[in-house]
Design a protein around this motif. Structure first.
Motif, mmCIF file in Angstrom:
data_model
loop_
_atom_site.group_PDB
_atom_site.id
_atom_site.type_symbol
_atom_site.label_atom_id
_atom_site.label_comp_id
_atom_site.label_asym_id
_atom_site.label_seq_id
_atom_site.Cartn_x
_atom_site.Cartn_y
_atom_site.Cartn_z
ATOM 1 N N ILE A 100 52.023 28.825 33.112
ATOM 2 C CA ILE A 100 50.638 28.489 33.396
ATOM 3 C C ILE A 100 49.772 29.404 32.542
ATOM 4 O O ILE A 100 49.964 30.625 32.554
ATOM 5 C CB ILE A 100 50.312 28.694 34.892
ATOM 6 C CG1 ILE A 100 51.245 27.848 35.761
ATOM 7 C CG2 ILE A 100 48.852 28.347 35.184
ATOM 8 C CD1 ILE A 100 51.213 28.227 37.230
ATOM 9 N N GLY A 101 48.848 28.840 31.790
ATOM 10 C CA GLY A 101 48.047 29.717 30.959
ATOM 11 C C GLY A 101 47.022 29.003 30.103
ATOM 12 O O GLY A 101 46.761 27.805 30.255
ATOM 13 N N THR A 102 46.429 29.764 29.203
ATOM 14 C CA THR A 102 45.422 29.246 28.288
ATOM 15 C C THR A 102 45.902 29.419 26.855
ATOM 16 O O THR A 102 46.679 30.318 26.553
ATOM 17 C CB THR A 102 44.081 29.983 28.448
ATOM 18 O OG1 THR A 102 44.241 31.360 28.088
ATOM 19 C CG2 THR A 102 43.585 29.911 29.890
ATOM 20 N N THR A 103 45.434 28.538 25.995
ATOM 21 C CA THR A 103 45.694 28.661 24.566
ATOM 22 C C THR A 103 44.369 28.604 23.822
ATOM 23 O O THR A 103 43.420 27.957 24.265
ATOM 24 C CB THR A 103 46.617 27.539 24.057
ATOM 25 O OG1 THR A 103 45.995 26.269 24.309
ATOM 26 C CG2 THR A 103 47.967 27.584 24.755
ATOM 27 N N GLN A 104 44.321 29.283 22.701
ATOM 28 C CA GLN A 104 43.120 29.302 21.880
ATOM 29 C C GLN A 104 43.494 29.066 20.436
ATOM 30 O O GLN A 104 44.434 29.668 19.920
ATOM 31 C CB GLN A 104 42.395 30.649 22.000
ATOM 32 C CG GLN A 104 41.150 30.765 21.128
ATOM 33 C CD GLN A 104 40.554 32.157 21.107
ATOM 34 O OE1 GLN A 104 41.250 33.128 21.352
ATOM 35 N NE2 GLN A 104 39.273 32.266 20.813
ATOM 36 N N SER A 105 42.776 28.178 19.786
ATOM 37 C CA SER A 105 42.945 27.947 18.358
ATOM 38 C C SER A 105 41.584 27.557 17.818
ATOM 39 O O SER A 105 41.062 26.488 18.134
ATOM 40 C CB SER A 105 43.972 26.843 18.093
ATOM 41 O OG SER A 105 44.121 26.628 16.704
ATOM 42 N N ASN A 188 49.343 33.925 29.523
ATOM 43 C CA ASN A 188 50.229 33.188 30.414
ATOM 44 C C ASN A 188 50.645 33.970 31.653
ATOM 45 O O ASN A 188 50.620 35.203 31.664
ATOM 46 C CB ASN A 188 51.516 32.798 29.675
ATOM 47 C CG ASN A 188 51.265 31.909 28.482
ATOM 48 O OD1 ASN A 188 50.463 30.979 28.554
ATOM 49 N ND2 ASN A 188 51.935 32.178 27.375
ATOM 50 N N VAL A 189 51.037 33.222 32.668
ATOM 51 C CA VAL A 189 51.821 33.741 33.787
ATOM 52 C C VAL A 189 53.013 32.805 33.964
ATOM 53 O O VAL A 189 52.981 31.643 33.552
ATOM 54 C CB VAL A 189 51.010 33.830 35.103
ATOM 55 C CG1 VAL A 189 49.915 34.862 34.981
ATOM 56 C CG2 VAL A 189 50.431 32.469 35.482
ATOM 57 N N PHE A 190 54.081 33.321 34.596
ATOM 58 C CA PHE A 190 55.311 32.549 34.764
ATOM 59 C C PHE A 190 55.723 32.576 36.228
ATOM 60 O O PHE A 190 55.770 33.640 36.855
ATOM 61 C CB PHE A 190 56.419 33.127 33.880
ATOM 62 C CG PHE A 190 56.033 33.179 32.429
ATOM 63 C CD1 PHE A 190 56.094 32.052 31.634
ATOM 64 C CD2 PHE A 190 55.591 34.370 31.870
ATOM 65 C CE1 PHE A 190 55.720 32.095 30.296
ATOM 66 C CE2 PHE A 190 55.214 34.439 30.541
ATOM 67 C CZ PHE A 190 55.275 33.297 29.746
ATOM 68 N N ILE A 191 56.022 31.389 36.757
ATOM 69 C CA ILE A 191 56.412 31.243 38.161
ATOM 70 C C ILE A 191 57.763 30.558 38.210
ATOM 71 O O ILE A 191 57.963 29.528 37.550
ATOM 72 C CB ILE A 191 55.390 30.390 38.957
ATOM 73 C CG1 ILE A 191 53.951 30.778 38.611
ATOM 74 C CG2 ILE A 191 55.664 30.494 40.452
ATOM 75 C CD1 ILE A 191 53.576 32.189 38.965
ATOM 76 N N THR A 192 58.695 31.100 38.985
ATOM 77 C CA THR A 192 60.035 30.522 39.065
ATOM 78 C C THR A 192 60.297 29.969 40.454
ATOM 79 O O THR A 192 60.122 30.664 41.459
ATOM 80 C CB THR A 192 61.106 31.569 38.711
ATOM 81 O OG1 THR A 192 60.959 31.939 37.332
ATOM 82 C CG2 THR A 192 62.496 31.018 38.923
ATOM 83 N N ALA A 193 60.710 28.705 40.487
ATOM 84 C CA ALA A 193 61.124 28.045 41.724
ATOM 85 C C ALA A 193 62.646 27.957 41.715
ATOM 86 O O ALA A 193 63.227 27.235 40.904
ATOM 87 C CB ALA A 193 60.502 26.652 41.828
ATOM 88 N N THR A 301 49.156 37.391 25.406
ATOM 89 C CA THR A 301 48.857 38.108 26.636
ATOM 90 C C THR A 301 49.626 37.479 27.785
ATOM 91 O O THR A 301 49.814 36.261 27.822
ATOM 92 C CB THR A 301 47.342 38.067 26.943
ATOM 93 O OG1 THR A 301 46.625 38.611 25.839
ATOM 94 C CG2 THR A 301 47.005 38.845 28.203
ATOM 95 N N ALA A 302 50.073 38.286 28.723
ATOM 96 C CA ALA A 302 50.742 37.794 29.922
ATOM 97 C C ALA A 302 50.499 38.753 31.076
ATOM 98 O O ALA A 302 50.356 39.962 30.868
ATOM 99 C CB ALA A 302 52.238 37.614 29.697
ATOM 100 N N THR A 303 50.428 38.197 32.265
ATOM 101 C CA THR A 303 50.424 39.007 33.475
ATOM 102 C C THR A 303 51.833 38.982 34.049
ATOM 103 O O THR A 303 52.416 37.913 34.261
ATOM 104 C CB THR A 303 49.437 38.444 34.522
ATOM 105 O OG1 THR A 303 48.121 38.461 33.974
ATOM 106 C CG2 THR A 303 49.472 39.277 35.789
ATOM 107 N N LEU A 304 52.398 40.168 34.274
ATOM 108 C CA LEU A 304 53.785 40.308 34.735
ATOM 109 C C LEU A 304 53.829 41.048 36.062
ATOM 110 O O LEU A 304 53.084 42.019 36.263
ATOM 111 C CB LEU A 304 54.593 41.078 33.695
ATOM 112 C CG LEU A 304 54.601 40.510 32.275
ATOM 113 C CD1 LEU A 304 55.274 41.471 31.324
ATOM 114 C CD2 LEU A 304 55.284 39.142 32.237
ATOM 115 N N GLU A 305 54.698 40.591 36.939
ATOM 116 C CA GLU A 305 54.898 41.297 38.219
ATOM 117 C C GLU A 305 56.190 42.091 38.160
ATOM 118 O O GLU A 305 57.257 41.549 37.836
ATOM 119 C CB GLU A 305 54.958 40.304 39.379
ATOM 120 C CG GLU A 305 55.105 41.016 40.715
ATOM 121 C CD GLU A 305 55.242 40.055 41.884
ATOM 122 O OE1 GLU A 305 54.812 40.421 42.995
ATOM 123 O OE2 GLU A 305 55.802 38.948 41.703
ATOM 124 N N VAL A 306 56.102 43.370 38.475
ATOM 125 C CA VAL A 306 57.266 44.252 38.532
ATOM 126 C C VAL A 306 57.467 44.643 39.978
ATOM 127 O O VAL A 306 56.548 45.152 40.627
ATOM 128 C CB VAL A 306 57.060 45.505 37.654
ATOM 129 C CG1 VAL A 306 58.261 46.421 37.738
ATOM 130 C CG2 VAL A 306 56.789 45.098 36.203
#
Length: 309
Positions: A100-105, A188-193, A301-306
């Motif tokens: 899930i995220g944004t892109t720029q060009s 981006n962020v990443f979500i795992t199901a 760029t990414a937001t990561l959870e540790v």
């Protein structure tokens, strides 16, 4: 400890203090791991001074894209833009890792007409998506890219914005001193199901990209992790990657540190503690693909959870 589907990783951290950066864009999910395929995740999206505290501008939901685990496009739902942040939901109806995220060009820059400075693209009215066009003045440049300007916020008294055009095609034939930069980035962020998958990490071999060695949803404090960075599909050697933990308002300092990629484009990180981290890498070169541009500025760029062990 997270489930045993963590990918292999090893690291040696290189760290140094970095100055605070204002107005960072971020997306923060309500969770990064769910167990089933009938779950929802809520996302906060903003541009702020202190990471993960909404205190400046909202990030527009219409800029956000969603990729399902098989790489197909999906949709955000229940979107709302508030004064300082946006919020929306994503239904996780397929197993695996979602992006899930944004892109720029875009192409941005400046030129002169009869000695008067003009700009190309930019922010606010007159920039991409704004009401400005050829011969119309642009708006004030205070908001971060993708920001929704707060109600009532405007230019200071006496402010005279530079005139602008929306696109390169709108630059008049008599323009001089044309200086254009291609700007490419993603956040981006990443979500795992359920179990993690790697399809959403397949590189496009265009500009700056991150291909994880350690899965982004399997990060544990005091354990090493690896992330491979590519530029146009080739290892990004010697790239500085900045990591900033959230929660600055509760600390004396920002706590940021840098790691540097090796010859294989891999950056190695050992997380100092659990929490949310903002990862950012930037690079500039002289290989733009946009016509008339002479420079290319790339960011990832990414937001990561540790999590704690």
């Amino acid at each position: 400890m997270r489930p045993a589907f963590r990918l292999a990783a090893s690291a040696a951290m290189l760290s140094c203090a970095v100055p605070a950066l204002a107005h960072r864009a971020w997306l923060v999910p309500s969770t990064t791991i769910v167990s089933g395929t009938d779950d929802w995740v809520s996302i906060d999206a903003a541009i702020s001074n202190d990471l993960f505290f909404a205190d400046h501008n909202a990030l527009r939901p219409d800029m956000v894209k969603v990729w399902a685990p098989d790489g197909s496009p999906a949709q955000i739902q229940n979107a709302a833009t508030l004064h300082y942040r946006s919020v929306f939901d994503v239904k996780l109806d397929k197993p695996g890792t979602w992006k899930i995220g944004t892109t720029q060009s875009a192409v941005m820059g400046s030129f002169k007409v009869d000695g008067v400075d003009w700009r190309v693209g930019g922010r606010g009215p007159g920039g991409p998506g704004g009401p400005g066009g050829p011969g119309r003045p642009g708006g004030p440049g205070g908001a971060a890219p993708g920001a929704a300007r707060p109600a009532g916020e405007g230019p200071p008294p006496g402010f005279q914005p530079r005139p602008s055009v929306a696109t390169v095609a709108d630059i008049p034939a008599n323009a001089t001193d044309v200086k254009l930069t291609e700007v490419i980035g993603q956040n981006n962020v990443f979500i795992t199901a359920g179990a993690p998958t790697a399809t959403v990490f397949q590189p496009t071999n265009t500009a700056l990209e991150m291909v994880p060695v350690t899965h982004p949803d399997e990060l544990v404090s005091n354990e090493p992790a690896k992330f491979r960075f590519l530029i146009d599909g080739k290892p990004a050697t010697g790239l500085k990657v900045t990591l900033v933990p959230g929660g600055k308002r509760y600390r004396d300092g920002e706590g940021a540190f840098d790691v540097t990629t090796g010859a294989d484009g891999v950056a190695e990180v050992k997380w100092p503690f659990a929490g949310l981290f903002w990862l950012n890498a930037t690079s500039t070169d002289a290989h733009p693909s946009a016509p008339r541009a002479t420079e290319r500025r790339m960011s990832y760029t990414a937001t990561l959870e540790v999590v704690a062990p």
